[in-house]
Design a protein around this motif. Structure first.
Motif, PDB file in Angstrom:
ATOM      1  N   LEU A 119     -18.265  25.678 -22.434  1.00 29.75           N
ATOM      2  CA  LEU A 119     -18.165  24.568 -21.491  1.00 29.75           C
ATOM      3  C   LEU A 119     -18.211  25.107 -20.062  1.00 29.75           C
ATOM      4  O   LEU A 119     -17.295  24.919 -19.267  1.00 29.75           O
ATOM      5  N   HIS A 120     -19.304  25.811 -19.757  1.00 31.10           N
ATOM      6  CA  HIS A 120     -19.379  26.577 -18.508  1.00 31.10           C
ATOM      7  C   HIS A 120     -19.363  25.703 -17.262  1.00 31.10           C
ATOM      8  O   HIS A 120     -19.110  26.181 -16.173  1.00 31.10           O
ATOM      9  N   GLU A 121     -19.567  24.379 -17.442  1.00 31.01           N
ATOM     10  CA  GLU A 121     -19.483  23.511 -16.264  1.00 31.01           C
ATOM     11  C   GLU A 121     -18.059  23.438 -15.726  1.00 31.01           C
ATOM     12  O   GLU A 121     -17.833  22.974 -14.613  1.00 31.01           O
ATOM     13  N   ALA A 154     -12.734  37.634 -11.578  1.00 31.56           N
ATOM     14  CA  ALA A 154     -11.830  36.545 -11.933  1.00 31.56           C
ATOM     15  C   ALA A 154     -12.666  35.304 -12.190  1.00 31.56           C
ATOM     16  O   ALA A 154     -13.782  35.170 -11.700  1.00 31.56           O
ATOM     17  N   SER A 155     -12.093  34.408 -12.961  1.00 34.92           N
ATOM     18  CA  SER A 155     -12.729  33.106 -13.119  1.00 34.92           C
ATOM     19  C   SER A 155     -11.646  32.061 -13.289  1.00 34.92           C
ATOM     20  O   SER A 155     -10.564  32.350 -13.797  1.00 34.92           O
ATOM     21  N   GLY A 156     -11.932  30.875 -12.807  1.00 33.22           N
ATOM     22  CA  GLY A 156     -11.046  29.748 -13.025  1.00 33.22           C
ATOM     23  C   GLY A 156     -11.724  28.797 -13.974  1.00 33.22           C
ATOM     24  O   GLY A 156     -12.948  28.826 -14.157  1.00 33.22           O
ATOM     25  N   LYS A 157     -10.937  27.972 -14.620  1.00 35.62           N
ATOM     26  CA  LYS A 157     -11.513  26.972 -15.518  1.00 35.62           C
ATOM     27  C   LYS A 157     -10.658  25.713 -15.364  1.00 35.62           C
ATOM     28  O   LYS A 157      -9.433  25.781 -15.429  1.00 35.62           O
ATOM     29  N   ILE A 158     -11.313  24.603 -15.129  1.00 31.71           N
ATOM     30  CA  ILE A 158     -10.581  23.364 -14.876  1.00 31.71           C
ATOM     31  C   ILE A 158     -11.161  22.241 -15.726  1.00 31.71           C
ATOM     32  O   ILE A 158     -12.376  22.027 -15.740  1.00 31.71           O
ATOM     33  N   ARG A 159     -10.292  21.548 -16.437  1.00 31.96           N
ATOM     34  CA  ARG A 159     -10.690  20.301 -17.092  1.00 31.96           C
ATOM     35  C   ARG A 159      -9.793  19.224 -16.535  1.00 31.96           C
ATOM     36  O   ARG A 159      -8.570  19.363 -16.533  1.00 31.96           O
ATOM     37  N   SER A 160     -10.378  18.151 -16.035  1.00 34.77           N
ATOM     38  CA  SER A 160      -9.556  17.093 -15.433  1.00 34.77           C
ATOM     39  C   SER A 160     -10.166  15.726 -15.679  1.00 34.77           C
ATOM     40  O   SER A 160      -9.970  14.803 -14.906  1.00 34.77           O
TER      41      SER A 160
END
Lengths: 238, 238
Positions: free
Chosen positions: B18-20, B164-170
């Protein structure tokens, strides 16, 4: 101790730092695990450690988690990969009279084992159904059934717990005896993770009732209490 | 992108699933880190992965955490050990119309680098002072100063963020288009981590005031908001 009520204590799971906080009995470790929805999993790919958050659930001494078939982590785990699955509940901030005694109250559990992909479609379907019900009792029966395509696109990973340890700090402020008289503010701030009021999907048809299994999901309630209760409702006291 | 506002994207930190949801800009990753007090750290000892929860703090692109000198994890890290430091904020439970679309909203960040023990006592003292102030603005100046013994008994570990990477689902509920009309309850339950009313240490002398730096620690407030605010108060917008 290696009786059936305790996990064996080895070099791997022995609590070294502040060992009086350590717990090796299944009851204590299970209670920490079953109060959580999310864990963090450490695993290794090409010598590089990764730490990934994910939803998980427990059945006896077996832990399960899931992800898309595209997940790097799960692909790498296919042959059976050593992992450490950790759950942490933050219970308070502890402000003491010196920097050294600042702390937090918490409950954490570390579980060690070999992760294996569940390949069998029936076993996978059963595990996913139980996952939904473990979080939301009775919910699986109310849902649109999974399609074969959805089932194939989901990877389920299982791990038998080989060793585990729990660690609990719950003492609040603990200062050096000679520091208590100092005119320094010291306190414990409780921390809880709570749910808010449900935000129903605006696209629901009129008249869909709130399922009975969500009766415990009331605004302001602690998530760890809800999760423990959901677990008992679905699995009993296993 | 490898400009100064973004972390370089490599095989290690690229978000695959879910790279978006992926974020590589420093601003997004920092915001996730600075809203947290605790992280989970993955590291390897003798081929075995471990996942340990700990308090941490950030200064620019450098992360710090600490523990007793007795800690197995920190001893092992002495020569500079590859680690992955992960922060996760759970923002909601998402109950969809099929099992496959059940989810959670969350913000997470994974940071990769080599952990080194801070040996220099002055650098260690400075780091620990900043840690206290990062969580509780101005508090360090109010405390009984650390003793040399306390300083020696504490190990501080530092790590420059390499990737680093962030990942957000909202997005809350997201169902298949054809499922929305089904008479199935679907909702988002917000989840927050909040602090409660301070429980002052009963052994405080009478008349010790609540420090000004704790003005934001009011009952019912979100811990992630308090931590972000404390961070800005102590470090500015770095």
């Amino acid at each position: 101790m290696t009786d059936s009520t305790h996990f064996p204590v080895t070099e791997r799971n022995k609590v070294r730092r502040l060992h009086e906080r350590g717990r090796y009995d299944r009851e204590s470790v299970y209670a920490i695990l079953d109060a959580a929805m999310l864990c963090h999993i450490a695993y290794i790919i090409d010598g590089q450690p990764y730490c990934t958050p994910t939803a998980f659930w427990r059945e006896g001494d077996k832990l399960y988690w899931h992800g898309s078939s595209a997940s790097r982590m799960l692909r790498a785990q296919k042959p059976g990969l050593p992992v450490c699955l950790t759950v942490t509940h933050l219970d308070s901030l502890v402000l003491a009279r010196c920097g050294f005694n600042h702390s937090v109250d918490y409950r954490s559990a570390m579980c060690f084992g070999q992760a294996h992909i569940i390949e069998d479609l029936d076993e996978k379907a059963r595990a996913l159904d139980l996952m939904i019900d473990r979080f939301y009792p009775g919910r699986n029966a109310e849902l649109r059934p999974s399609t074969t395509q959805e089932l194939k696109a989901t990877m389920v990973v299982g791990m038998e717990i080989e060793n585990a340890s729990g660690k609990i700090r719950s003492k609040g402020v603990g200062d050096e005896e000679e520091d208590y008289a100092l005119p320094i503010y010291a306190a414990r701030f409780p921390v809880t993770q709570v749910i808010g009021a449900a935000e129903p999907c605006p696209r629901m048809p009129a008249g869909v009732p709130v399922p009975a299994g969500l009766a415990g999901f009331t605004p302001g309630r602690r998530l760890d209490e809800i999760m423990s209760e959901s677990y008992r409702t679905t699995y009993g006291d296993n």
